[in-house]
Design an enzyme around this catalytic site. Structure first.
Site, PDB file in Angstrom:
ATOM      1  N   ALA A  13      31.533  35.795  47.839  1.00 26.86           N
ATOM      2  CA  ALA A  13      30.786  37.031  48.091  1.00 26.86           C
ATOM      3  C   ALA A  13      29.890  37.411  46.909  1.00 26.86           C
ATOM      4  O   ALA A  13      28.687  37.630  47.075  1.00 26.86           O
ATOM      5  CB  ALA A  13      31.768  38.159  48.389  1.00 26.86           C
ATOM      6  N   VAL A  14      30.466  37.467  45.719  1.00 25.14           N
ATOM      7  CA  VAL A  14      29.704  37.926  44.553  1.00 25.14           C
ATOM      8  C   VAL A  14      28.647  36.900  44.150  1.00 25.14           C
ATOM      9  O   VAL A  14      27.489  37.229  43.874  1.00 25.14           O
ATOM     10  CB  VAL A  14      30.690  38.201  43.384  1.00 25.14           C
ATOM     11  CG1 VAL A  14      29.968  38.347  42.065  1.00 25.14           C
ATOM     12  CG2 VAL A  14      31.501  39.458  43.685  1.00 25.14           C
ATOM     13  N   LYS A  75      36.646  32.354  41.473  1.00 25.91           N
ATOM     14  CA  LYS A  75      37.767  33.235  41.152  1.00 25.91           C
ATOM     15  C   LYS A  75      38.194  32.947  39.716  1.00 25.91           C
ATOM     16  O   LYS A  75      38.041  31.809  39.233  1.00 25.91           O
ATOM     17  CB  LYS A  75      38.939  32.969  42.110  1.00 25.91           C
ATOM     18  CG  LYS A  75      38.658  33.430  43.532  1.00 25.91           C
ATOM     19  CD  LYS A  75      38.666  34.947  43.596  1.00 25.91           C
ATOM     20  CE  LYS A  75      38.177  35.472  44.927  1.00 25.91           C
ATOM     21  NZ  LYS A  75      37.989  36.932  44.906  1.00 25.91           N
ATOM     22  N   ASN A 101      36.183  38.893  37.627  1.00 24.19           N
ATOM     23  CA  ASN A 101      36.845  40.169  37.338  1.00 24.19           C
ATOM     24  C   ASN A 101      37.850  39.978  36.216  1.00 24.19           C
ATOM     25  O   ASN A 101      38.393  38.884  36.031  1.00 24.19           O
ATOM     26  CB  ASN A 101      37.624  40.647  38.574  1.00 24.19           C
ATOM     27  CG  ASN A 101      36.732  41.322  39.602  1.00 24.19           C
ATOM     28  OD1 ASN A 101      35.689  41.877  39.265  1.00 24.19           O
ATOM     29  ND2 ASN A 101      37.147  41.280  40.857  1.00 24.19           N
ATOM     30  N   LYS A 187      34.370  47.924  33.514  1.00 24.42           N
ATOM     31  CA  LYS A 187      34.557  47.238  34.805  1.00 24.42           C
ATOM     32  C   LYS A 187      36.041  46.939  35.021  1.00 24.42           C
ATOM     33  O   LYS A 187      36.551  47.024  36.143  1.00 24.42           O
ATOM     34  CB  LYS A 187      33.722  45.941  34.808  1.00 24.42           C
ATOM     35  CG  LYS A 187      33.929  45.035  36.025  1.00 24.42           C
ATOM     36  CD  LYS A 187      33.163  45.489  37.252  1.00 24.42           C
ATOM     37  CE  LYS A 187      33.643  44.914  38.578  1.00 24.42           C
ATOM     38  NZ  LYS A 187      33.573  43.531  38.809  1.00 24.42           N
ATOM     39  N   ASN A 205      37.454  50.770  50.033  1.00 21.04           N
ATOM     40  CA  ASN A 205      37.419  51.385  48.699  1.00 21.04           C
ATOM     41  C   ASN A 205      37.361  52.912  48.736  1.00 21.04           C
ATOM     42  O   ASN A 205      37.809  53.574  47.816  1.00 21.04           O
ATOM     43  CB  ASN A 205      36.213  50.863  47.910  1.00 21.04           C
ATOM     44  CG  ASN A 205      36.357  49.390  47.556  1.00 21.04           C
ATOM     45  OD1 ASN A 205      37.345  48.760  47.910  1.00 21.04           O
ATOM     46  ND2 ASN A 205      35.368  48.847  46.859  1.00 21.04           N
ATOM     47  N   ASN A 254      33.205  48.957  51.279  1.00 18.27           N
ATOM     48  CA  ASN A 254      33.707  47.607  50.983  1.00 18.27           C
ATOM     49  C   ASN A 254      35.229  47.584  51.004  1.00 18.27           C
ATOM     50  O   ASN A 254      35.890  48.580  50.732  1.00 18.27           O
ATOM     51  CB  ASN A 254      33.218  47.189  49.579  1.00 18.27           C
ATOM     52  CG  ASN A 254      33.291  45.689  49.370  1.00 18.27           C
ATOM     53  OD1 ASN A 254      32.881  44.930  50.247  1.00 18.27           O
ATOM     54  ND2 ASN A 254      33.801  45.265  48.237  1.00 18.27           N
ATOM     55  N   SER A 256      38.011  45.887  48.773  1.00 20.70           N
ATOM     56  CA  SER A 256      38.002  45.299  47.432  1.00 20.70           C
ATOM     57  C   SER A 256      38.308  43.805  47.510  1.00 20.70           C
ATOM     58  O   SER A 256      38.907  43.314  48.471  1.00 20.70           O
ATOM     59  CB  SER A 256      39.046  45.978  46.554  1.00 20.70           C
ATOM     60  OG  SER A 256      40.341  45.520  46.915  1.00 20.70           O
ATOM     61  N   GLU A 269      43.691  38.228  41.886  1.00 19.44           N
ATOM     62  CA  GLU A 269      43.352  38.179  40.450  1.00 19.44           C
ATOM     63  C   GLU A 269      44.135  39.239  39.669  1.00 19.44           C
ATOM     64  O   GLU A 269      43.727  39.628  38.580  1.00 19.44           O
ATOM     65  CB  GLU A 269      41.842  38.395  40.275  1.00 19.44           C
ATOM     66  CG  GLU A 269      41.020  37.261  40.870  1.00 19.44           C
ATOM     67  CD  GLU A 269      39.516  37.437  40.670  1.00 19.44           C
ATOM     68  OE1 GLU A 269      38.848  36.478  40.255  1.00 19.44           O
ATOM     69  OE2 GLU A 269      39.020  38.539  40.950  1.00 19.44           O
TER      70      GLU A 269
HETATM   71  O1  KPL Z   1      34.575  44.493  41.745  1.00 23.06           O
HETATM   72  C1  KPL Z   1      34.940  44.996  42.797  1.00 23.06           C
HETATM   73  C2  KPL Z   1      35.992  44.235  43.532  1.00 23.06           C
HETATM   74  O2  KPL Z   1      36.297  44.550  44.677  1.00 23.06           O
HETATM   75  O3  KPL Z   1      36.516  43.279  42.942  1.00 23.06           O
HETATM   76  C3  KPL Z   1      34.429  46.336  43.228  1.00 23.06           C
HETATM   77  C4  KPL Z   1      33.236  46.730  42.350  1.00 23.06           C
HETATM   78  C5  KPL Z   1      35.538  47.363  43.088  1.00 23.06           C
HETATM   79  C6  KPL Z   1      33.862  46.350  44.624  1.00 23.06           C
HETATM   80  O4  KPL Z   1      34.808  46.293  45.632  1.00 23.06           O
END
Ligand code: KPL
Length: 315
Positions: A13-14, A75, A101, A187, A205, A254, A256, A269
């Site tokens: 996704a990211v 990941k 993350n 973050k 969220n 969203n 998460s 994670e």
């Molecule tokens: O980074 C995110 C995640 O879900 O891992 C956010 C910014 C909270 C968005 O859902």
């Protein structure tokens, strides 16, 4: 633009949002995925941003790529293998970028490539994969990405700035910062607060701002991250509780990534997020009991929640 940017794990996704933004900005963008073989042209859809054509390659074709910039969007627990595969492919990028993350991933890139070639791109946007193949949908209003290196680790600012400019030209709200460390902790506070709470509530969220128990728990988690950051010598750019609530609201539609991972039966994670918070706290003599309790709760629930239908439907 001649710059060759490769997004590793860019079918997630990211990463697919970042790959689409780079291609839309005119970079020679390629996506490397574990599932692909060879290289082919692929139409990459990032709903909410646009669509672009990228090269989709497997690791077998990686030696033919000569990336200037490698953006790792795997990941966190897959990063080490991806870096090893990049080194085996003979890549020597001038900038290696972590989009993971939590803590640990930027450190890994600094070790592999040297601090002056390692950066983080922190995605404060919410996204999910579209079913089948590559492609994603941005969920919520946020398009924010913060890009930079750790000042304490030597300068790579010019290249990180160029990456931020490309992501901005591709439609993201990208900002370059001289020292990414305070933003990495900001973050971390967001993820430590939003991700496990959405899992416990099994909700999008927005539950973090709308439900009083979720809001209070998320606030306690984020405040504790702020305290651990302080003992680790990091001053956050703003109030971590306000930031967590702001991001939860801006990405309210969203689910998460932690919830998405569990719904898809993947590993979470949590070790890199709440686990990293309480372990870092312990190292600095600053216990983080709320993060530790929530860490334990998610670990206990993982087997029950794995594969359960997501409140976001197909993802
Ligand atoms: O980074 C995110 C995640 O879900 O891992 C956010 C910014 C909270 C968005 O859902």
């Amino acid at each position: 633009m001649a710059l060759q940017a490769v997004v590793v794990g860019g079918c997630g996704a990211v990463g697919s949002v970042a790959a689409a933004a780079l291609a839309l900005a005119g970079a020679d963008a390629a996506v490397v995925s574990r599932r692909a073989r060879g290289c082919r042209a692929e139409r990459l859809v990032a709903e909410g941003l646009g669509e672009a054509v990228v090269r989709l390659c497997g690791w077998d074709a990686a030696p033919a790529l000569k990336p200037d910039v490698v953006v790792y969007a795997t990941k966190a627990y897959d990063l080490e293998a991806a870096v090893q595969a990049s080194l085996d492919a003979g890549w020597s990028p001038s900038l290696a970028v972590s989009m993971q993350n939590g803590l640990g991933s930027l450190e890994l890139l600094e070790q592999a490539y040297g601090p002056s070639r390692a950066a983080a791109a922190l995605a404060f946007y919410g996204a999910h994969k579209l079913p089948g193949g590559c492609g994603s949908r941005l969920a919520g209003r946020s398009r924010r990405v913060v890009v930079g290196c750790r000042r304490a680790q030597g300068g790579c600012s010019a290249r990180a700035r160029l990456l931020a400019e490309l992501l901005a030209a591709g439609g993201l709200d990208a900002e370059h910062v001289a020292d990414v460390e305070p933003y990495r902790w900001a973050k971390l506070a967001v993820n430590a607060a939003v991700n496990p709470v959405t899992v416990l509530a099994w909700s999008r969220n927005r539950v973090v701002v709308e439900n009083p128990w979720a809001r209070e728990l998320a606030s306690m988690l984020a405040a504790e991250v702020g305290r651990v950051a302080g003992t680790a010598g990091v001053e956050l750019p703003g109030d971590p509780v306000e930031e967590a609530l702001r991001v939860a609201e801006a990405t309210g539609d969203n689910c998460s990534s932690m919830l998405q991972d569990l719904a898809a039966g993947r590993r979470t994670e949590i070790d890199y997020i709440n686990g990293a918070v309480w372990r870092t706290g312990e190292r600095h003599g600053a216990p983080a009991p709320v993060n530790r309790a929530v860490y334990n709760a998610v670990r206990l629930l993982e087997p029950w929640l794995a594969g359960r239908r997501s409140p976001c439907g197909t993802y």
